[in-house]
Design a protein around this motif. Structure first.
Motif, PDB file in Angstrom:
ATOM      1  N   UNK A  38       0.698  -1.108  -0.018  1.00 15.32           N
ATOM      2  CA  UNK A  38       0.081  -0.090  -0.078  1.00 15.32           C
ATOM      3  C   UNK A  38       1.046   1.251  -0.052  1.00 15.32           C
ATOM      4  N   UNK A  39       2.116   1.004   0.328  1.00 11.14           N
ATOM      5  CA  UNK A  39       2.911   2.271   0.522  1.00 11.14           C
ATOM      6  C   UNK A  39       3.385   2.648  -0.819  1.00 11.14           C
ATOM      7  N   UNK A  40       3.545   1.656  -1.802  1.00  7.74           N
ATOM      8  CA  UNK A  40       3.870   1.800  -3.363  1.00  7.74           C
ATOM      9  C   UNK A  40       2.619   2.017  -4.097  1.00  7.74           C
ATOM     10  N   UNK A  41       1.461   1.598  -3.529  1.00  6.31           N
ATOM     11  CA  UNK A  41       0.225   1.706  -4.409  1.00  6.31           C
ATOM     12  C   UNK A  41      -0.297   3.341  -4.332  1.00  6.31           C
ATOM     13  N   UNK A  42      -0.393   3.920  -3.234  1.00  9.33           N
ATOM     14  CA  UNK A  42      -0.791   5.294  -3.301  1.00  9.33           C
ATOM     15  C   UNK A  42      -0.083   6.251  -4.085  1.00  9.33           C
ATOM     16  N   UNK A  43       1.142   6.295  -3.828  1.00  7.80           N
ATOM     17  CA  UNK A  43       1.854   7.212  -4.752  1.00  7.80           C
ATOM     18  C   UNK A  43       1.529   6.719  -6.261  1.00  7.80           C
ATOM     19  N   UNK A  44       1.455   5.860  -6.611  1.00 15.36           N
ATOM     20  CA  UNK A  44       1.145   5.247  -8.016  1.00 15.36           C
ATOM     21  C   UNK A  44      -0.258   5.897  -8.515  1.00 15.36           C
ATOM     22  N   UNK A  45      -1.143   5.916  -7.511  1.00 12.02           N
ATOM     23  CA  UNK A  45      -2.516   6.349  -7.781  1.00 12.02           C
ATOM     24  C   UNK A  45      -2.452   7.988  -8.180  1.00 12.02           C
ATOM     25  N   UNK A  46      -1.520   8.750  -7.783  1.00 12.58           N
ATOM     26  CA  UNK A  46      -1.661   9.986  -8.086  1.00 12.58           C
ATOM     27  C   UNK A  46      -2.465  10.965  -7.041  1.00 12.58           C
ATOM     28  N   UNK A  47      -2.891  10.087  -5.829  1.00 16.27           N
ATOM     29  CA  UNK A  47      -3.874  10.739  -4.835  1.00 16.27           C
ATOM     30  C   UNK A  47      -3.186  11.971  -4.348  1.00 16.27           C
ATOM     31  N   UNK A  48      -1.999  11.883  -4.134  1.00 16.69           N
ATOM     32  CA  UNK A  48      -1.044  13.140  -3.486  1.00 16.69           C
ATOM     33  C   UNK A  48      -1.319  14.365  -4.203  1.00 16.69           C
ATOM     34  N   UNK A  49      -1.567  14.321  -5.649  1.00 18.95           N
ATOM     35  CA  UNK A  49      -1.836  15.605  -6.306  1.00 18.95           C
ATOM     36  C   UNK A  49      -2.968  16.437  -5.764  1.00 18.95           C
ATOM     37  N   UNK A  50      -3.775  15.963  -4.915  1.00 19.11           N
ATOM     38  CA  UNK A  50      -4.867  16.525  -4.434  1.00 19.11           C
ATOM     39  C   UNK A  50      -4.439  17.442  -3.415  1.00 19.11           C
ATOM     40  N   UNK A  51      -3.202  17.278  -2.999  1.00 20.10           N
ATOM     41  CA  UNK A  51      -2.758  18.076  -1.703  1.00 20.10           C
ATOM     42  C   UNK A  51      -3.323  17.756  -0.511  1.00 20.10           C
ATOM     43  N   UNK A  52      -3.507  18.769   0.422  1.00 25.93           N
ATOM     44  CA  UNK A  52      -3.910  18.338   1.778  1.00 25.93           C
ATOM     45  C   UNK A  52      -5.160  17.750   1.846  1.00 25.93           C
ATOM     46  N   UNK A  53      -5.957  18.008   1.141  1.00 25.61           N
ATOM     47  CA  UNK A  53      -7.316  16.943   0.981  1.00 25.61           C
ATOM     48  C   UNK A  53      -7.195  15.477   1.086  1.00 25.61           C
ATOM     49  N   UNK A  54      -6.143  15.010   0.539  1.00 29.11           N
ATOM     50  CA  UNK A  54      -5.698  13.640   0.776  1.00 29.11           C
ATOM     51  C   UNK A  54      -4.222  13.360   1.706  1.00 29.11           C
ATOM     52  N   UNK A  55      -3.447  14.102   1.569  1.00 27.45           N
ATOM     53  CA  UNK A  55      -2.187  14.127   2.452  1.00 27.45           C
ATOM     54  C   UNK A  55      -2.443  14.194   3.897  1.00 27.45           C
ATOM     55  N   UNK A  56      -3.688  14.753   4.386  1.00 30.16           N
ATOM     56  CA  UNK A  56      -4.128  15.121   5.749  1.00 30.16           C
ATOM     57  C   UNK A  56      -5.176  14.288   5.999  1.00 30.16           C
ATOM     58  N   UNK A  57      -5.708  13.525   5.075  1.00 31.95           N
ATOM     59  CA  UNK A  57      -6.741  12.774   5.399  1.00 31.95           C
ATOM     60  C   UNK A  57      -6.273  11.592   6.183  1.00 31.95           C
ATOM     61  N   UNK A  58      -7.027  11.184   7.164  1.00 36.20           N
ATOM     62  CA  UNK A  58      -6.908   9.987   8.275  1.00 36.20           C
ATOM     63  C   UNK A  58      -7.679   8.807   7.917  1.00 36.20           C
ATOM     64  N   UNK A  59      -7.054   7.526   7.805  1.00 35.08           N
ATOM     65  CA  UNK A  59      -7.730   6.375   7.816  1.00 35.08           C
ATOM     66  C   UNK A  59      -7.135   5.391   8.660  1.00 35.08           C
ATOM     67  N   UNK A  60      -8.092   4.611   9.519  1.00 31.96           N
ATOM     68  CA  UNK A  60      -7.717   3.755  10.621  1.00 31.96           C
ATOM     69  C   UNK A  60      -8.172   2.377  10.035  1.00 31.96           C
ATOM     70  N   UNK A  61      -7.505   1.236  10.075  1.00 35.36           N
ATOM     71  CA  UNK A  61      -7.816  -0.168   9.882  1.00 35.36           C
ATOM     72  C   UNK A  61      -9.074  -0.444  10.810  1.00 35.36           C
ATOM     73  N   UNK A  62     -10.293  -0.962  10.280  1.00 40.02           N
ATOM     74  CA  UNK A  62     -11.375  -1.525  11.010  1.00 40.02           C
ATOM     75  C   UNK A  62     -11.804  -2.806  10.970  1.00 40.02           C
ATOM     76  N   UNK A  63     -11.076  -3.508   9.938  1.00 44.09           N
ATOM     77  CA  UNK A  63     -11.273  -4.954   9.935  1.00 44.09           C
ATOM     78  C   UNK A  63     -10.329  -5.507   8.882  1.00 44.09           C
ATOM     79  N   UNK A  64      -9.621  -6.784   9.064  1.00 44.49           N
ATOM     80  CA  UNK A  64      -8.936  -7.419   8.266  1.00 44.49           C
ATOM     81  C   UNK A  64      -9.327  -8.978   8.190  1.00 44.49           C
TER      82      UNK A  64
END
Length: 141
Positions: A38-64
């Protein structure tokens, strides 16, 4: 290697510290492999281009959920396939398929649900705006 339903993969090798005395990968290491992928996946997606809306978004694992089919052993090369399986109102489910990079055999499948969280309240919050629109394009892409 390609895998139906996946646009992204990354490769890495099983290291000595990840195996037991029989040279088999410890079960707990599979979640670490997900972290590498996932550390390789997110940069590949280009999501970081959204700036703080993405880079400051927080996600927590709920279920695996983890399905082990065949163990990896010392020196195996792993190809980790990643995709967004489902996007909900406040969460998303990611699918990881860990395959042997040479044979293509599926060794482990992991479904991980992560929740978008407001850090001040500790409660889930909607995934909306540009982040939602960008993630919608990634669902099963």
């Amino acid at each position: 290697m390609t895998r139906p339903g996946f646009s992204f993969s990354t490769r890495f090798k099983v290291r000595y510290a990840e195996v037991d005395a029989q040279r088999v990968v410890y079960n707990s290491r599979y979640l670490e492999y997900v972290d590498v992928a996932i550390s390789e996946f997110w940069p590949w997606t280009g999501m970081e281009d959204l700036g703080p809306e993405w880079t400051e978004a927080e996600f927590h694992v709920r279920h695996t959920e983890i399905d082990y089919f065949k163990p990896f052993v010392m020196n195996d090369e792993i190809e980790a396939f990643v995709r967004i399986e489902r996007l909900g109102g406040t969460s998303m489910t990611q699918r990881f398929e860990l395959c042997h990079a040479v044979t293509g055999d599926l060794h482990c499948m992991i479904l991980m649900t992560i929740v978008h969280v407001d850090l001040e309240t500790g409660r889930s919050k909607p995934i909306d705006g540009p982040v939602r629109r960008a993630l919608e394009k990634l669902v099963a892409a």
